[in-house]
Design a protein around this motif. Structure first.
Motif: not given
Ligand code: UD1
Ligand code: CA
Length: 464
Positions: A8-20, A33-35, A104-112
């Motif tokens: 089964i071909d499972v792609r590599m997972l990379e995550v982008i976290v938006l925290a600007a 995002v540091l609270h 890769s599969t790229v997952l975007v998450l929010f830092g907040d």
């Protein structure tokens, strides 16, 4: 991945976290995002979740408070990108996306958005193996969120932001959580085409999904109704609400594991708490760092426990403060005791009210029941430290140790000037200042001899 005879071909997972983002509404010098939630910066919670999902690389986009945020997330699996101008979530994601592997599969998450669980995100990631995927949520009050607009056949059409929405669109209660995932090469291509011709003049991340449709792709939508999980923090009230939700969940987990929590709304775990069976946690207990409690431990009301280990059957009485300490089995600590870093109590030891212990060991059954300071000392087993005893461990420049053997008795109000040794069965008379070694079974009396003066005239008040 090899499953039986199938590959089964499972792609590599990379995550982008938006925290600007700035987080203006927090009204804080600290980047939003540091609270903390549960004692941990929100962005660190998001990184933990990314790692639970098995992300191979994590890309964090920073801007406001860039150096502080970068320091907080620094790790071998983390790359940092600086978004110097905050032109929108799409623009933020574009800072990192080109550095993700095309396959890769790229997952975007929010830092907040700190409480999203790996469980629901795993569904998003697996759907994104075949087509770009959005995580949506059905909420009671959609205000502030982007709305998920669907076609008549129920399929995804687009996300409309609050400020761009027509009245009938704003009635939609299915909202964009901010989370989306796609194949790296596609995400980067779509992000490069996102425009900012909208009410806020920003580059919107969810617009990549409209571009996917334009390119003839289908878009999956994973829907959750767990409103706490998807909530973002924009102000202090939302931070408090999520902290309570997080603490409630921790309390529920502890109770499910057999802990007797007296009031789930008055327990705070800011770190990790591991408990044996039949542990009791009374009201207003605060746990910080890593705390381990054995079986049948009782923590009474208003105790603060930080980075400590407590053995079976020990009772920690009310208003006790323990940090960086080890307490063995069947001890009694408090009420109103303070164990500081390096305090190490043996089985059955007792440390009572208004006793402070720092960097000191107590042997089995040793006691300091009232009003004492024991610092940089070894107290042998069965020894007893009387009320008002002070180890004078500090000469203004250096610290020195006090060594008390087994079955030593220190009378009340004694001053033990370190470095000092009292050997086994040594006895110090109450009120003594002891500056030199006390040998085995010796009595040390280090105080002025009592004189009684006959006919003593008491002082009088001057006559008016
Ligand atoms: C965003 C979504 C909205 C969704 C909501 C969920 C967009 C355009 N809107 O709105 O559809 O319902 O989240 O919570 O995506 N950030 C940057 N750089 C920027 C702008 C934002 O890094 O230039 C980061 C922020 O630090 C934050 C996250 O992106 O962590 C979300 O930004 P925010 O401005 O809070 O977006 P919302 O208006 O809440
Ligand atoms: Ca937000």
């Amino acid at each position: 991945m090899l499953l039986g005879q199938f590959t089964i071909d499972v792609r590599m997972l990379e995550v982008i976290v938006l925290a600007a983002g700035r987080g203006t509404r927090m009204k804080s010098e600290l980047p939003k995002v540091l609270h903390p939630i549960g004692g941990k910066p929100m962005v660190a919670c998001v990184l933990d979740t990314a790692r639970q999902l098995g992300a191979k690389r994590i890309h964090v986009v920073v801007g406001h408070g860039a150096s502080q945020v970068s320091d907080a997330v620094a790790a071998p699996d983390v790359e940092i990108y600086v978004q110097s101008e905050q032109l929108g979530t799409g623009h933020a994601a574009l800072q990192a996306a080109p550095y993700c592997h095309a396959d890769s599969t790229v997952l975007v998450l929010f830092g907040d958005v700190p409480l999203l669980s790996a469980g629901i995100l795993a569904d998003v990631v697996s759907a994104a193996e075949t087509q770009p995927t959005l995580l949506a949520a059905t909420v009671e009050d959609p205000s502030g969120y982007g709305r998920v607009i669907r076609s008549t056949d129920g399929s995804f059409a687009r996300v409309v932001e609050q400020k761009d929405g027509l009245p009938h669109e704003l009635e939609v209660t299915e909202v964009n959580t901010g989370v989306l995932a796609a194949r790296g090469s596609e995400l980067v291509a779509w992000l490069g085409q996102v425009k900012n011709d909208n009410a806020q003049g920003e580059f919107y991340l969810p617009d990549v999904l409209s571009l996917a449709l334009r390119d003839g792709k289908k878009v999956s939508v994973v829907v959750t109704d767990k409103s706490n999980e998807i909530s973002g923090v924009n102000d202090r009230a939302q931070l408090e609400a999520l902290e309570r939700a997080h603490q409630r969940q921790k309390a529920d987990e502890l109770m499910a594991a057999g802990v007797h929590v007296m009031d789930a709304s008055r327990l705070d775990v800011r770190g990790s708490l591991v408990c044996g069976t039949d542990v009791v946690l009374d009201a207003n207990v605060l746990i910080e760092g890593e705390v381990r409690l054995g079986n049948d431990v009782v923590i009474e009301a208003n105790c603060v426990l930080k980075d400590c280990v407590i053995g079976d059957g020990t009772i920690v009485r009310a208003f006790t403060h323990i940090e960086g300490a080890a307490v063995a089995a069947h001890c009694q600590v408090g009420p109103y005791a303070r164990l500081r870093p390096g305090a190490d109590l043996g089985d059955g030891a007792k440390v009572g009210n208004f006793v402070e212990v720092k960097n000191s060991t107590f042997g089995a059954g040793a006691k300091a029941n009232h009003l004492a300071y024991v610092g940089d000392a070894n107290v042998g087993s069965g020894s007893n430290i009387g009320a008002g005893t002070i180890t004078c461990n500090y000469d203004g420049a250096n610290k020195h140790r006090t060594e008390l053997g087994d079955n030593v008795f220190i009378g009340s109000n004694s001053t033990l000037v370190a470095p000092l040794t009292v050997e086994n069965d040594g006895f110090v008379a109450a009120g003594s200042t002891v500056t030199s070694k006390v040998g085995e079974s010796q009595l040390a009396v280090g105080r002025a001899k009592q004189r009684n003066i006959d006919g003593w005239k008491r002082p009088e008040k001057p006559k008016q």
